[in-house]
Write an enzyme that holds these catalytic residues in place. Structure first.
Site, PDB file in Angstrom:
ATOM      1  N   ARG A  51       0.854  -1.153  -0.047  1.00  0.00           N
ATOM      2  CA  ARG A  51       0.022  -0.067   0.068  1.00  0.00           C
ATOM      3  C   ARG A  51       0.983   1.186   0.102  1.00  0.00           C
ATOM      4  O   ARG A  51       1.924   1.246   0.738  1.00  0.00           O
ATOM      5  CB  ARG A  51      -1.075   0.086   1.263  1.00  0.00           C
ATOM      6  CG  ARG A  51      -2.008  -1.012   1.158  1.00  0.00           C
ATOM      7  CD  ARG A  51      -3.095  -0.575   0.229  1.00  0.00           C
ATOM      8  NE  ARG A  51      -4.294  -1.406  -0.010  1.00  0.00           N
ATOM      9  CZ  ARG A  51      -4.211  -2.574  -0.854  1.00  0.00           C
ATOM     10  NH1 ARG A  51      -3.206  -2.780  -1.572  1.00  0.00           N
ATOM     11  NH2 ARG A  51      -5.400  -3.300  -0.842  1.00  0.00           N
TER      12      ARG A  51
ATOM     13  N   GLU B  79      -3.174   7.452  -4.584  1.00  0.00           N
ATOM     14  CA  GLU B  79      -3.516   6.958  -5.881  1.00  0.00           C
ATOM     15  C   GLU B  79      -4.775   6.846  -6.340  1.00  0.00           C
ATOM     16  O   GLU B  79      -5.324   6.712  -7.438  1.00  0.00           O
ATOM     17  CB  GLU B  79      -2.938   5.534  -6.238  1.00  0.00           C
ATOM     18  CG  GLU B  79      -3.325   4.537  -5.193  1.00  0.00           C
ATOM     19  CD  GLU B  79      -2.634   3.105  -5.367  1.00  0.00           C
ATOM     20  OE1 GLU B  79      -1.583   3.241  -5.442  1.00  0.00           O
ATOM     21  OE2 GLU B  79      -3.456   1.911  -5.411  1.00  0.00           O
TER      22      GLU B  79
ATOM     23  N   ASP C 222       4.643  -0.248  -7.210  1.00  0.00           N
ATOM     24  CA  ASP C 222       3.362  -0.527  -7.848  1.00  0.00           C
ATOM     25  C   ASP C 222       2.073   0.362  -7.174  1.00  0.00           C
ATOM     26  O   ASP C 222       1.037   0.529  -7.711  1.00  0.00           O
ATOM     27  CB  ASP C 222       3.131  -2.060  -7.856  1.00  0.00           C
ATOM     28  CG  ASP C 222       1.944  -2.297  -8.568  1.00  0.00           C
ATOM     29  OD1 ASP C 222       1.672  -1.848  -9.714  1.00  0.00           O
ATOM     30  OD2 ASP C 222       1.014  -3.097  -7.792  1.00  0.00           O
TER      31      ASP C 222
ATOM     32  N   HIS D  95      -0.428   0.168  -9.735  1.00  0.00           N
ATOM     33  CA  HIS D  95      -1.172  -0.831  -8.872  1.00  0.00           C
ATOM     34  C   HIS D  95      -1.865  -1.795  -9.532  1.00  0.00           C
ATOM     35  O   HIS D  95      -3.126  -2.128  -9.575  1.00  0.00           O
ATOM     36  CB  HIS D  95      -2.278  -0.082  -7.990  1.00  0.00           C
ATOM     37  CG  HIS D  95      -2.914  -0.864  -6.927  1.00  0.00           C
ATOM     38  ND1 HIS D  95      -3.337  -0.272  -5.769  1.00  0.00           N
ATOM     39  CD2 HIS D  95      -2.787  -1.998  -6.610  1.00  0.00           C
ATOM     40  CE1 HIS D  95      -3.470  -1.234  -4.802  1.00  0.00           C
ATOM     41  NE2 HIS D  95      -3.276  -2.372  -5.243  1.00  0.00           N
TER      42      HIS D  95
HETATM   43  P1  NAI Z   1      -1.644 -11.208   4.689  1.00  0.00           P
HETATM   44  O1  NAI Z   1      -2.933 -10.522   5.472  1.00  0.00           O
HETATM   45  O2  NAI Z   1      -1.678 -12.738   4.038  1.00  0.00           O
HETATM   46  O3  NAI Z   1      -0.180 -10.858   5.385  1.00  0.00           O
HETATM   47  C1  NAI Z   1      -0.108  -9.459   5.711  1.00  0.00           C
HETATM   48  C2  NAI Z   1       0.961  -9.851   6.821  1.00  0.00           C
HETATM   49  O4  NAI Z   1       1.526  -8.653   7.474  1.00  0.00           O
HETATM   50  C3  NAI Z   1       0.775 -10.869   7.979  1.00  0.00           C
HETATM   51  O5  NAI Z   1       1.142 -11.577   8.226  1.00  0.00           O
HETATM   52  C4  NAI Z   1       0.722  -9.654   9.040  1.00  0.00           C
HETATM   53  O6  NAI Z   1       0.918 -10.252  10.542  1.00  0.00           O
HETATM   54  C5  NAI Z   1       1.645  -8.711   8.737  1.00  0.00           C
HETATM   55  N1  NAI Z   1       1.484  -7.551   9.378  1.00  0.00           N
HETATM   56  C6  NAI Z   1       0.543  -6.756   9.698  1.00  0.00           C
HETATM   57  N2  NAI Z   1       0.823  -5.272  10.063  1.00  0.00           N
HETATM   58  C7  NAI Z   1       2.351  -5.545  10.042  1.00  0.00           C
HETATM   59  C8  NAI Z   1       3.317  -4.384  10.427  1.00  0.00           C
HETATM   60  N3  NAI Z   1       2.990  -3.302  10.979  1.00  0.00           N
HETATM   61  N4  NAI Z   1       4.682  -4.732  10.322  1.00  0.00           N
HETATM   62  C9  NAI Z   1       5.062  -6.083   9.844  1.00  0.00           C
HETATM   63  N5  NAI Z   1       3.825  -7.073   9.186  1.00  0.00           N
HETATM   64  C10 NAI Z   1       2.822  -6.663   9.680  1.00  0.00           C
HETATM   65  O7  NAI Z   1      -1.948 -10.245   3.313  1.00  0.00           O
HETATM   66  P2  NAI Z   1      -1.152 -10.442   1.523  1.00  0.00           P
HETATM   67  O8  NAI Z   1      -2.237 -11.237   1.164  1.00  0.00           O
HETATM   68  O9  NAI Z   1       0.032 -11.207   1.900  1.00  0.00           O
HETATM   69  O10 NAI Z   1      -1.150  -9.019   1.154  1.00  0.00           O
HETATM   70  C11 NAI Z   1      -0.158  -8.213   1.849  1.00  0.00           C
HETATM   71  C12 NAI Z   1      -0.650  -6.898   1.305  1.00  0.00           C
HETATM   72  O11 NAI Z   1      -0.396  -6.762  -0.141  1.00  0.00           O
HETATM   73  C13 NAI Z   1      -1.910  -6.575   1.534  1.00  0.00           C
HETATM   74  O12 NAI Z   1      -2.372  -5.870   2.838  1.00  0.00           O
HETATM   75  C14 NAI Z   1      -2.420  -5.410   0.262  1.00  0.00           C
HETATM   76  O13 NAI Z   1      -2.068  -3.991   1.059  1.00  0.00           O
HETATM   77  C15 NAI Z   1      -1.122  -5.684  -0.718  1.00  0.00           C
HETATM   78  N6  NAI Z   1      -1.722  -6.329  -1.983  1.00  0.00           N
HETATM   79  C16 NAI Z   1      -1.156  -5.474  -3.176  1.00  0.00           C
HETATM   80  C17 NAI Z   1      -1.827  -5.768  -4.397  1.00  0.00           C
HETATM   81  C18 NAI Z   1      -1.395  -5.162  -5.542  1.00  0.00           C
HETATM   82  O14 NAI Z   1      -1.852  -5.373  -6.738  1.00  0.00           O
HETATM   83  N7  NAI Z   1      -0.271  -4.328  -5.546  1.00  0.00           N
HETATM   84  C19 NAI Z   1      -2.832  -7.203  -4.508  1.00  0.00           C
HETATM   85  C20 NAI Z   1      -2.904  -7.683  -3.350  1.00  0.00           C
HETATM   86  C21 NAI Z   1      -2.516  -7.013  -2.093  1.00  0.00           C
END
Ligand code: NAI
Length: 392
Positions: A285, A314, A309, A346
């Site tokens: 994000r 945005e 990305d 994105h």
């Molecule tokens: P997820 O929920 O599986 O993993 C997120 C991880 O971040 C969790 O293990 C959580 O404990 C950890 N976390 C939470 N707060 C934190 C902090 N302050 N410091 C370090 N770690 C922390 O989510 P997933 O599916 O892996 O997605 C990750 C991120 O990718 C999403 O939150 C979303 O923002 C982004 N995303 C971007 C996309 C894109 O097209 N660019 C598409 C899909 C997701």
């Protein structure tokens, strides 16, 4: 406002409206309605116990990639769909009349908007995204609207993150720019090898873990940070404190969600602690990085390159053709202009697999909700499970 003809649930033409906004909505206004053949439509029970045809109103439906999939999966599930290319707004809430479920993208769903949709009968709101921070979930709960999402596999984003890492360490933006103008010189485009580098992965959830698995094949040293450790990650990476990552990583890739704690986790102070020439990659994000601090870091040479990305603010730009508009995001304009910063809009998620999964699962969740079942049987022999997509 602009008016257009669109069919109501009985297929009669009626007027509906969309807000013209600042001229960046989809150029073509289209409302189509797909109704399955007689006798094949699935039924659901209304709040008053009446049996009715399953109908879902889909907003922000993209004609070029989603529409065909909606028609296919709608048919398979025996649903009637209203496909609207515009984002949900007060003016087009009436389109959802007769639907219990609505299906959206990233439009901010405020209390006012949710109220309008509740008034026309919406009880289930699904977003075709992983994140659901654009929906006022407290208001939805108060209004009795169930909120759901439609996550897709982590591989598309994880592959993309690795691509941005490789593009950054191999100076690919500069190389492509040179090739385009037949400048075939070598000076200034020497790269580095991942096997000699330390990569810091922040957030080891579904995507971060997959990135680590991908990177393990390159022979890089991997440091990981998360609020909760994961055993699988330990096969390839060492968990470390953030301070250690700032000090040791040559590349830092972000995979944590945006929360109050993670907002601007990369800012002036943290950048100051990083290695000279550090490479930052963000596919999570935009607001995880303070754009101004990033610009200052690039200008001073502290940051060697960035692959972004996502950027702050945005919303309202990405996915629209804004080439004739003056945009109000100076940071993005500056970042795009640097030769060592690769910006994409994105789209790390954007693969064939992801779009198929999102469209299908968003409708599947609607079906479970409308059938009123707590549990449902999936494939033959599969264990019964709850609606896995409900988040509120
Ligand atoms: P997820 O929920 O599986 O993993 C997120 C991880 O971040 C969790 O293990 C959580 O404990 C950890 N976390 C939470 N707060 C934190 C902090 N302050 N410091 C370090 N770690 C922390 O989510 P997933 O599916 O892996 O997605 C990750 C991120 O990718 C999403 O939150 C979303 O923002 C982004 N995303 C971007 C996309 C894109 O097209 N660019 C598409 C899909 C997701």
């Amino acid at each position: 406002m602009r008016a257009a003809n669109c069919p109501d649930r009985k297929g009669r033409a009626r007027r509906c409206f969309r807000t013209r906004g600042r001229g960046h909505f989809a150029e073509k206004f289209l409302i189509s309605c797909y109704a399955p053949a007689r006798g094949h439509s699935a039924k659901s029970r209304t709040e008053k116990g009446m049996v009715m045809k399953m109908k879902v109103t889909v907003y922000s439906c993209r004609e070029f990639d989603e529409k065909e999939l909606f028609i296919r999966y709608g048919k398979e599930l025996g649903m009637e769909l209203v496909l609207c290319p515009d984002a949900p707004c007060l003016e087009n809430a009436g389109l959802a009349e007769g639907s219990i479920c609505m299906d959206i993208l990233t439009t901010p769903m405020t209390e006012e908007l949710l109220k309008a949709f509740r008034e026309v009968g919406i009880r289930y709101l699904v977003t075709r995204t992983i994140g659901y921070d654009h929906i006022d979930r407290k208001a939805a709960k108060k209004l009795g609207i169930t909120v759901a999402n439609a996550p897709y596999g982590p591989h598309g984003v994880a592959d993309y993150a690795v691509m941005l890492i490789l593009m950054s360490i191999r100076k690919m933006k500069r190389i492509i720019e040179r090739t385009n103008i037949q400048d075939y010189t070598l000076k200034g485009v020497q790269g580095r090898e991942l096997k000699d580098m330390t990569v810091g992965v922040i957030g080891t959830g579904r995507i971060g873990r997959t990135v680590i698995g991908n990177l393990s094949g390159f022979g890089a040293k991997i440091l990981a940070y998360d609020l909760m450790e994961n055993e699988e990650v330990k096969k390839y990476a060492k968990y470390a404190a953030l301070e250690e990552i700032w000090e040791q990583a040559d590349v830092i890739t972000l995979h944590a969600p945006l929360t109050d704690d993670s907002f601007h986790m990369i800012g002036k102070d943290t950048i100051g602690k990083m290695k000279d020439g550090v490479i930052l990659v963000n596919t999570a994000r935009g607001a995880l990085i303070d754009s101004e601090a990033l610009i200052a870091g690039i200008e001073s040479g502290k940051i060697g390159a960035a692959g972004l990305d996502v950027v702050e603010n945005e919303f309202d730009m990405y996915y629209y053709d804004r080439k004739s508009d003056v945009l109000h995001n100076r940071e993005l304009a500056v970042l795009r202009g640097f030769p060592n910063v690769t910006v994409t809009h994105h789209m790390a998620f954007y693969t064939d697999e992801c779009i198929k999964t999102v469209v299908r699962d968003s409708l599947e969740g609607c079906r479970i909700f409308m059938e009123g079942k707590e549990k449902y049987a999936g494939q033959a022999g599969e264990e019964q499970r709850k609606n896995p997509w409900e988040v509120v």
